[in-house]
Design a protein around this motif. Structure first.
Motif, PDB file in Angstrom:
ATOM      1  N   GLY A  79      -2.937   4.959 -12.654  1.00 31.99           N
ATOM      2  CA  GLY A  79      -2.853   3.978 -11.285  1.00 31.99           C
ATOM      3  C   GLY A  79      -2.119   3.621 -12.175  1.00 31.99           C
ATOM      4  O   GLY A  79      -1.425   3.932 -13.571  1.00 31.99           O
ATOM      5  N   THR A  80      -1.467   2.567 -11.322  1.00 31.89           N
ATOM      6  CA  THR A  80      -0.289   1.493 -11.754  1.00 31.89           C
ATOM      7  C   THR A  80      -0.542   0.244 -11.596  1.00 31.89           C
ATOM      8  O   THR A  80      -1.434   0.008 -10.240  1.00 31.89           O
ATOM      9  N   VAL A  81      -0.098  -0.575 -12.097  1.00 28.49           N
ATOM     10  CA  VAL A  81      -0.348  -1.757 -11.657  1.00 28.49           C
ATOM     11  C   VAL A  81       0.322  -2.838 -12.037  1.00 28.49           C
ATOM     12  O   VAL A  81       1.200  -2.750 -13.161  1.00 28.49           O
ATOM     13  N   GLY A  82       0.811  -3.944 -10.746  1.00 25.40           N
ATOM     14  CA  GLY A  82       1.869  -4.741 -11.355  1.00 25.40           C
ATOM     15  C   GLY A  82       1.491  -6.427 -11.704  1.00 25.40           C
ATOM     16  O   GLY A  82      -0.125  -6.658 -11.149  1.00 25.40           O
ATOM     17  N   GLN A  96       4.541  -2.844  -3.663  1.00 24.11           N
ATOM     18  CA  GLN A  96       4.000  -2.034  -3.621  1.00 24.11           C
ATOM     19  C   GLN A  96       5.135  -0.521  -3.816  1.00 24.11           C
ATOM     20  O   GLN A  96       4.360   0.438  -3.322  1.00 24.11           O
ATOM     21  N   TRP A  97       5.466  -1.006  -4.787  1.00 26.59           N
ATOM     22  CA  TRP A  97       4.873  -0.136  -6.338  1.00 26.59           C
ATOM     23  C   TRP A  97       3.793  -0.208  -7.118  1.00 26.59           C
ATOM     24  O   TRP A  97       2.707   1.308  -7.621  1.00 26.59           O
ATOM     25  N   ALA A  98       2.589  -0.777  -6.578  1.00 17.26           N
ATOM     26  CA  ALA A  98       1.464  -0.781  -7.824  1.00 17.26           C
ATOM     27  C   ALA A  98       0.531  -0.152  -6.723  1.00 17.26           C
ATOM     28  O   ALA A  98       0.015  -0.399  -5.560  1.00 17.26           O
ATOM     29  N   ASP A  99      -0.229   0.784  -7.715  1.00 13.05           N
ATOM     30  CA  ASP A  99      -1.479   0.561  -7.173  1.00 13.05           C
ATOM     31  C   ASP A  99      -2.402  -0.086  -6.711  1.00 13.05           C
ATOM     32  O   ASP A  99      -3.734  -0.341  -6.001  1.00 13.05           O
ATOM     33  N   ALA A 100      -2.144  -1.311  -7.672  1.00 14.25           N
ATOM     34  CA  ALA A 100      -3.115  -2.618  -7.792  1.00 14.25           C
ATOM     35  C   ALA A 100      -2.634  -4.150  -8.268  1.00 14.25           C
ATOM     36  O   ALA A 100      -1.067  -2.939  -9.456  1.00 14.25           O
ATOM     37  N   LEU A 101      -2.555  -4.520  -7.235  1.00 15.02           N
ATOM     38  CA  LEU A 101      -1.532  -5.832  -8.554  1.00 15.02           C
ATOM     39  C   LEU A 101      -2.395  -7.216  -8.766  1.00 15.02           C
ATOM     40  O   LEU A 101      -3.027  -7.280  -7.837  1.00 15.02           O
ATOM     41  N   VAL A 102      -1.856  -7.855  -9.771  1.00 17.48           N
ATOM     42  CA  VAL A 102      -2.894  -8.776 -10.372  1.00 17.48           C
ATOM     43  C   VAL A 102      -1.497 -10.352 -10.172  1.00 17.48           C
ATOM     44  O   VAL A 102      -0.660 -10.192 -10.133  1.00 17.48           O
ATOM     45  N   VAL A 103      -2.164 -10.977  -9.488  1.00 18.31           N
ATOM     46  CA  VAL A 103      -0.868 -12.033  -9.375  1.00 18.31           C
ATOM     47  C   VAL A 103      -1.976 -13.313  -9.277  1.00 18.31           C
ATOM     48  O   VAL A 103      -2.883 -13.829  -8.720  1.00 18.31           O
ATOM     49  N   THR A 141       0.273 -11.983   1.511  1.00 19.35           N
ATOM     50  CA  THR A 141       0.164 -12.047   2.590  1.00 19.35           C
ATOM     51  C   THR A 141       0.885  -9.770   3.491  1.00 19.35           C
ATOM     52  O   THR A 141       0.398  -8.897   3.977  1.00 19.35           O
ATOM     53  N   GLU A 142       2.298  -9.488   2.259  1.00 17.81           N
ATOM     54  CA  GLU A 142       2.654  -8.846   2.811  1.00 17.81           C
ATOM     55  C   GLU A 142       2.884  -7.475   1.788  1.00 17.81           C
ATOM     56  O   GLU A 142       2.982  -6.179   2.134  1.00 17.81           O
ATOM     57  N   VAL A 143       1.341  -7.631   0.725  1.00 19.35           N
ATOM     58  CA  VAL A 143       1.150  -6.185   0.083  1.00 19.35           C
ATOM     59  C   VAL A 143      -0.106  -5.907   0.314  1.00 19.35           C
ATOM     60  O   VAL A 143      -1.446  -6.509   0.927  1.00 19.35           O
ATOM     61  N   ASP A 144      -0.557  -4.725   0.659  1.00 18.42           N
ATOM     62  CA  ASP A 144      -1.544  -4.389   1.579  1.00 18.42           C
ATOM     63  C   ASP A 144      -2.614  -3.898   0.683  1.00 18.42           C
ATOM     64  O   ASP A 144      -3.531  -3.391   1.250  1.00 18.42           O
ATOM     65  N   GLY A 145      -2.302  -3.424  -0.579  1.00 22.96           N
ATOM     66  CA  GLY A 145      -2.580  -2.257  -1.670  1.00 22.96           C
ATOM     67  C   GLY A 145      -4.187  -3.738  -1.833  1.00 22.96           C
ATOM     68  O   GLY A 145      -3.795  -4.856  -2.020  1.00 22.96           O
TER      69      GLY A 145
END
Length: 258
Positions: free
Chosen positions: A20-23, A92-99, A116-120
């Motif tokens: 997987g990919t992570v942002g 949108q690129w990442a399979d999961a995002l950390v903010v 709000t705009e990230v669905d994953g």
């Protein structure tokens, strides 16, 4: 916990296994190490690619830490509206995002718009927690420390009520890590007092995001993530004792998973 460990892909034996990919949206001039700690923790947990997104002021510092971490930049010293479009593309690129790790000088409305705009699936940490509270949180895992829990409890009364009413999952760190999902509370029994070292919360955020990117549910990623940090910390403490730092824990993640 062995049941959850067995769900992770074994890329040493499975030719088509994907990590997987992570942002990672993190960092500021005050906190240059947080994007690196979060990203390296995700890589050590098994993610194939991690992209960190940081202010241009600290881009050279973050990019020089490790050749294994992909790094992008946005203008200025803080996360503002100017960075939102690129942040959404990362999500949108990442399979999961950390903010959130080390994301001081940020504009709360810009953080909120990105979430709000990230669905994953995503991990919401540190200063991103308060701006996120008004969002749809059914795809989120929150990783607050004891002080960051206050904004959640002030608005919702308790972590149980917060998880039940919003759909969020919480991994609350402290003397004893607590996992809350669907209004139910469990505790993690691994760990050591040495995990109070700076950066271990960022390590947790990266681990949980990596597990999400590999297909675990939010509840399972939260439970296993807390266990992995604690167990890796125990192993690292054997070698480093009171001198343990967050990178010692990160280096022990692969041994813990094996």
């Amino acid at each position: 916990m062995s049941r959850l460990l067995e769900t992770l892909p074994d890329r040493s034996e499975e030719a088509d296994a994907q990590g997987g990919t992570v942002g990672v949206i993190a960092g500021s001039v005050e906190f240059t190490g947080q994007p690196v700690l979060t990203g390296l923790a995700a890589l050590r947990t098994g993610s194939d690619h991690v992209r960190a997104f940081t202010p241009e002021k600290i881009y050279p510092i973050v990019a020089s830490h490790s050749p294994n971490l992909l790094v992008g930049q946005y203008p200025g010293e803080g996360f503002t509206e100017a960075a939102v479009d690129q942040a959404i593309e990362l999500g949108q690129w990442a399979d999961a995002l950390v903010v959130g790790p080390g994301l001081t000088r940020s504009d709360g409305s810009a953080v909120c718009e990105t979430l709000t705009e990230v669905d994953g699936p995503m991990v919401v940490d540190a200063v991103a927690i308060e701006p996120a509270l008004g969002n749809d949180l059914s795809n989120a895992v929150f990783t607050p420390d004891e002080s960051e829990m206050e904004s959640i409890v002030d608005e919702h009364g308790s972590l149980e009520e917060f998880s039940e009413s919003t759909g969020a999952v919480v991994v609350a760190t402290g003397d004893e890590d607590t996992i809350v999902a669907e209004g139910e509370r469990t505790t993690n029994e691994t760990g050591t007092p040495a995990l109070a070292a700076a950066g271990t919360g960022d390590t947790l955020a990266g681990i949980v995001a990596s597990l999400l990117s590999q297909g675990l549910s939010r509840e399972d990623a939260a439970e296993l993530g807390a266990w992995l940090v604690g167990k890796a910390g125990e192993l690292a403490t054997i070698d480093h004792g009171n001198g343990l730092v967050a990178t010692d824990v990160i280096d022990r993640i692969p041994d813990t998973i094996r």
